[in-house]
Motif scaffolding. Structure first.
Motif, PDB file in Angstrom:
ATOM      1  N   CYS A  53       0.834  -1.294  -0.103  1.00  0.00           N
ATOM      2  CA  CYS A  53       0.054   0.083  -0.003  1.00  0.00           C
ATOM      3  C   CYS A  53       0.836   1.208  -0.059  1.00  0.00           C
ATOM      4  O   CYS A  53       1.923   1.288   0.522  1.00  0.00           O
ATOM      5  CB  CYS A  53      -0.873  -0.011   1.117  1.00  0.00           C
ATOM      6  N   THR A  54       0.475   2.234  -0.464  1.00  0.00           N
ATOM      7  CA  THR A  54       0.996   3.389  -0.575  1.00  0.00           C
ATOM      8  C   THR A  54       0.354   4.601  -0.220  1.00  0.00           C
ATOM      9  O   THR A  54      -0.955   4.659  -0.444  1.00  0.00           O
ATOM     10  CB  THR A  54       1.934   3.874  -1.824  1.00  0.00           C
ATOM     11  N   SER A  55       0.844   5.853   0.412  1.00  0.00           N
ATOM     12  CA  SER A  55       0.064   6.877   0.661  1.00  0.00           C
ATOM     13  C   SER A  55       1.080   8.090   0.345  1.00  0.00           C
ATOM     14  O   SER A  55       2.061   7.826   0.002  1.00  0.00           O
ATOM     15  CB  SER A  55      -0.402   6.810   2.115  1.00  0.00           C
ATOM     16  N   ASP A  56       0.746   9.222   0.699  1.00  0.00           N
ATOM     17  CA  ASP A  56       1.451  10.415   0.412  1.00  0.00           C
ATOM     18  C   ASP A  56       2.821  10.169   1.187  1.00  0.00           C
ATOM     19  O   ASP A  56       3.936  10.668   1.056  1.00  0.00           O
ATOM     20  CB  ASP A  56       0.779  11.827   0.687  1.00  0.00           C
ATOM     21  N   GLU A  65      -7.425   1.129   4.912  1.00  0.00           N
ATOM     22  CA  GLU A  65      -8.520   0.302   4.079  1.00  0.00           C
ATOM     23  C   GLU A  65      -8.556   1.133   2.785  1.00  0.00           C
ATOM     24  O   GLU A  65      -8.946   2.619   3.098  1.00  0.00           O
ATOM     25  CB  GLU A  65      -9.751   0.089   4.629  1.00  0.00           C
ATOM     26  N   GLY A  66      -8.640   0.642   1.544  1.00  0.00           N
ATOM     27  CA  GLY A  66      -8.975   1.550   0.280  1.00  0.00           C
ATOM     28  C   GLY A  66      -7.636   2.051  -0.092  1.00  0.00           C
ATOM     29  O   GLY A  66      -7.689   2.770  -1.136  1.00  0.00           O
ATOM     30  N   THR A  67      -6.402   2.049   0.590  1.00  0.00           N
ATOM     31  CA  THR A  67      -5.177   2.653   0.012  1.00  0.00           C
ATOM     32  C   THR A  67      -4.878   1.922  -1.104  1.00  0.00           C
ATOM     33  O   THR A  67      -4.817   0.676  -1.447  1.00  0.00           O
ATOM     34  CB  THR A  67      -4.279   2.629   1.292  1.00  0.00           C
ATOM     35  N   GLN A  68      -4.224   2.791  -2.230  1.00  0.00           N
ATOM     36  CA  GLN A  68      -3.800   2.212  -3.228  1.00  0.00           C
ATOM     37  C   GLN A  68      -2.416   1.397  -3.258  1.00  0.00           C
ATOM     38  O   GLN A  68      -1.559   1.513  -2.057  1.00  0.00           O
ATOM     39  CB  GLN A  68      -3.354   3.535  -4.135  1.00  0.00           C
ATOM     40  N   CYS A  69      -2.538   0.274  -3.909  1.00  0.00           N
ATOM     41  CA  CYS A  69      -1.229  -0.593  -3.853  1.00  0.00           C
ATOM     42  C   CYS A  69      -0.272  -0.503  -4.986  1.00  0.00           C
ATOM     43  O   CYS A  69      -0.827  -0.395  -6.249  1.00  0.00           O
ATOM     44  CB  CYS A  69      -1.808  -2.039  -3.669  1.00  0.00           C
ATOM     45  N   GLN A  70       1.047  -0.437  -5.173  1.00  0.00           N
ATOM     46  CA  GLN A  70       2.036  -0.214  -6.142  1.00  0.00           C
ATOM     47  C   GLN A  70       2.893  -1.254  -5.769  1.00  0.00           C
ATOM     48  O   GLN A  70       3.292  -1.594  -4.552  1.00  0.00           O
ATOM     49  CB  GLN A  70       2.493   0.937  -6.165  1.00  0.00           C
ATOM     50  N   PRO A  71       3.858  -1.790  -6.942  1.00  0.00           N
ATOM     51  CA  PRO A  71       5.040  -2.581  -6.628  1.00  0.00           C
ATOM     52  C   PRO A  71       5.954  -1.766  -5.638  1.00  0.00           C
ATOM     53  O   PRO A  71       5.989  -0.489  -5.619  1.00  0.00           O
ATOM     54  CB  PRO A  71       5.545  -2.996  -7.775  1.00  0.00           C
TER      55      PRO A  71
END
Length: 114
Positions: A53-56, A65-71
């Protein structure tokens, strides 16, 4: 998992608590504990294609919950960036490995952090 075991179980981690008396805020919070550069680099290389998961803030603590996922390789530039950002400023990347903590070692063996 290794970070959690070190954080919770190794008495040596106490030297790097943000709050020496373990009171206030996040009482057990780590601050600038030196981690072996080779461990950070290996962690990054092994997981750079795994989703996280990633955030600012790019920290583990920003995951909700609902946080975007990236490699991981798209979130962090390298092992240093991963270890010094994922857990806020809890850990620092240490190239002099004699001065750094080992997060993982075999059961029954002496603690290399002593």
């Amino acid at each position: 998992f290794d970070e959690g075991f070190f954080y919770e179980c190794d008495v040596n981690a106490g030297r790097f608590r943000r709050h020496p008396t373990c009171e206030g805020g996040n009482a057990w919070e780590m601050h600038q504990a030196p981690v072996k550069a080779s461990y950070c680099d290996s962690f990054y290389e092994a997981c750079k294609n795994d989703l996280f998961c990633t955030s600012d803030s790019r920290t583990f603590f920003g995951c909700e919950e609902g946080t975007q996922c990236q490699p991981i390789g798209e979130i962090y530039a390298n092992g240093k960036d991963l270890c010094e950002t994922m857990w806020g400023d809890a850990f620092k990347y240490e190239t002099n490995e004699r001065d750094a903590f080992t997060w993982r070692f075999e059961p029954g063996q002496p603690n290399p952090n002593d």
